[in-house]
Design a protein around this motif. Structure first.
Motif, PDB file in Angstrom:
ATOM      1  N   HIS A   1      18.365 -21.185   2.103  1.00 45.51           N
ATOM      2  CA  HIS A   1      17.102 -21.914   2.246  1.00 45.51           C
ATOM      3  C   HIS A   1      17.375 -23.357   2.676  1.00 45.51           C
ATOM      4  CE1 HIS A   1      14.413 -19.115  -0.398  1.00 45.51           C
ATOM      5  NE2 HIS A   1      15.224 -18.441   0.379  1.00 45.51           N
TER       6      HIS A   1
ATOM      7  N   ASP B   1      10.214 -14.318   2.235  1.00 44.00           N
ATOM      8  CA  ASP B   1       9.923 -15.733   1.978  1.00 44.00           C
ATOM      9  C   ASP B   1       8.565 -16.142   2.539  1.00 44.00           C
ATOM     10  OD1 ASP B   1      12.156 -16.592   0.479  1.00 44.00           O
ATOM     11  OD2 ASP B   1      13.383 -16.663   2.282  1.00 44.00           O
TER      12      ASP B   1
ATOM     13  N   PRO C   1      13.637 -18.188   5.740  1.00 45.93           N
ATOM     14  CA  PRO C   1      15.059 -17.827   5.728  1.00 45.93           C
ATOM     15  C   PRO C   1      15.277 -16.320   5.639  1.00 45.93           C
ATOM     16  CG  PRO C   1      14.642 -19.621   4.190  1.00 45.93           C
ATOM     17  CD  PRO C   1      13.311 -19.155   4.677  1.00 45.93           C
ATOM     18  N   HIS C   2      14.509 -15.640   4.794  1.00 46.33           N
ATOM     19  CA  HIS C   2      14.685 -14.194   4.585  1.00 46.33           C
ATOM     20  C   HIS C   2      13.335 -13.478   4.707  1.00 46.33           C
ATOM     21  CE1 HIS C   2      17.658 -16.302   1.905  1.00 46.33           C
ATOM     22  NE2 HIS C   2      18.468 -15.545   2.626  1.00 46.33           N
TER      23      HIS C   2
HETATM   24 ZN   LIG Z   1      14.882 -16.404   0.672  1.00 46.81          ZN
END
Ligand SMILES: [Zn+2]
Length: 275
Positions: free
Chosen positions: A110, A12, A8-9
């Motif tokens: 997430h 991660d 997601p980011h």
């Molecule tokens: Zn994240």
């Protein structure tokens, strides 16, 4: 053989299940990291550069879509989910395992990614195995444990340190170490059953939950240690886990509850809606 991490980011990929990714990489697997978003628009140039450096250090292939997907709490997450199912379609058919957060990971960004991953696998011609990690919400049913050494921990944290801005804001390296210590104790009983005898002594460990798509069902994977020679040879159990994968997460339920309560309030006093 290829594992696709859907992150997601930026960061991660090195917090979710980094030891598992690196173990497969060392066994000759291709590791691709699909970066769903680059965070807030103002931070994206910095975070892209940090992510490129982190993946270089970790020796993961980086897949950066042309546009960062908006998955902040005030974005339209239903739209993001639809968009991501479509974006992932092509990649899902060309990997053997997909790694992502679980759909009950508490963080809205997430969870929306996990829901899209589930749907993309359901639509795939050859469904890859789905390995989920837990970060903000712990996994209730982990079934694969990967033990690792101090050397591996240092490798993970060296790569994670490339995410300078994030590590300064909140030092996730402590989390990677602390959680791996906890899983060295808790992980084996969580995976193999409470009260398991003859536990091994691990320094650090990481757990994921495997779900296997068969005949329209999501079957719970078999409990095991990560076998880097044959990581997906084990046949799944007969336990159908659709109920968990498809159920509304706590985060979604809380959002609905808040929305319902607000709508009730507005219905009683419409002037509140303008304030
Ligand atoms: Zn994240």
């Amino acid at each position: 053989m290829r594992i696709l991490a859907v992150s997601p980011h930026p960061d991660d990929e090195l917090i979710g299940a980094p030891a598992t990714l690196m173990a497969l990489r060392d066994a000759g697997w291709g590791v691709s990291n699909y970066a769903v978003s680059l965070g807030r628009p103002d931070d994206q140039t910095r975070r892209r550069a940090e992510l490129e450096e982190a993946c270089r250090r970790a020796r993961f292939d980086l897949i950066l879509p042309e546009e960062s997907l908006p998955i902040s709490s005030d974005d339209d997450l239903r739209l993001a989910e639809e968009d991501l199912v479509e974006r992932l379609g092509h990649y899902v058919n060309s990997c053997d395992i997909i790694l992502s957060p679980s759909p009950h990971d508490r963080h809205h960004g997430h969870e929306v990614v996990a829901r899209a991953v589930r749907r993309a696998i359901e639509e795939a011609d050859n469904a890859p195995r789905w390995w989920m990690w837990g970060l903000w919400g712990d996994l209730p049913l982990p079934n694969i444990i990967c033990n690792f050494s101090q050397e591996r921990l240092e490798e993970i944290n060296h790569a994670l340190a490339a995410h300078q801005g994030e590590v300064q804001r909140n030092d996730y390296r402590h989390l990677v170490e602390g959680r791996a210590r906890a899983n060295a104790v808790l992980g084996q009983e969580r995976v193999f059953g409470f009260g398991t005898k003859q536990l091994r002594t691990y320094e650090y460990a990481e757990v994921v939950c495997e779900a296997v798509r068969r005949n329209g069902l999501w079957l719970l994977g078999a409990s095991r240690g990560l076998d880097i020679a044959e990581p997906i040879a084990a046949q799944p159990t007969e336990i159908n886990m659709n109920f968990w994968l498809n159920s509304l997460s706590l985060t979604t339920q809380l959002q609905l509850l808040t929305k319902d309560l607000l709508e009730d309030l507005f219905a009683r006093d419409p002037s509140l809606e303008d304030s």
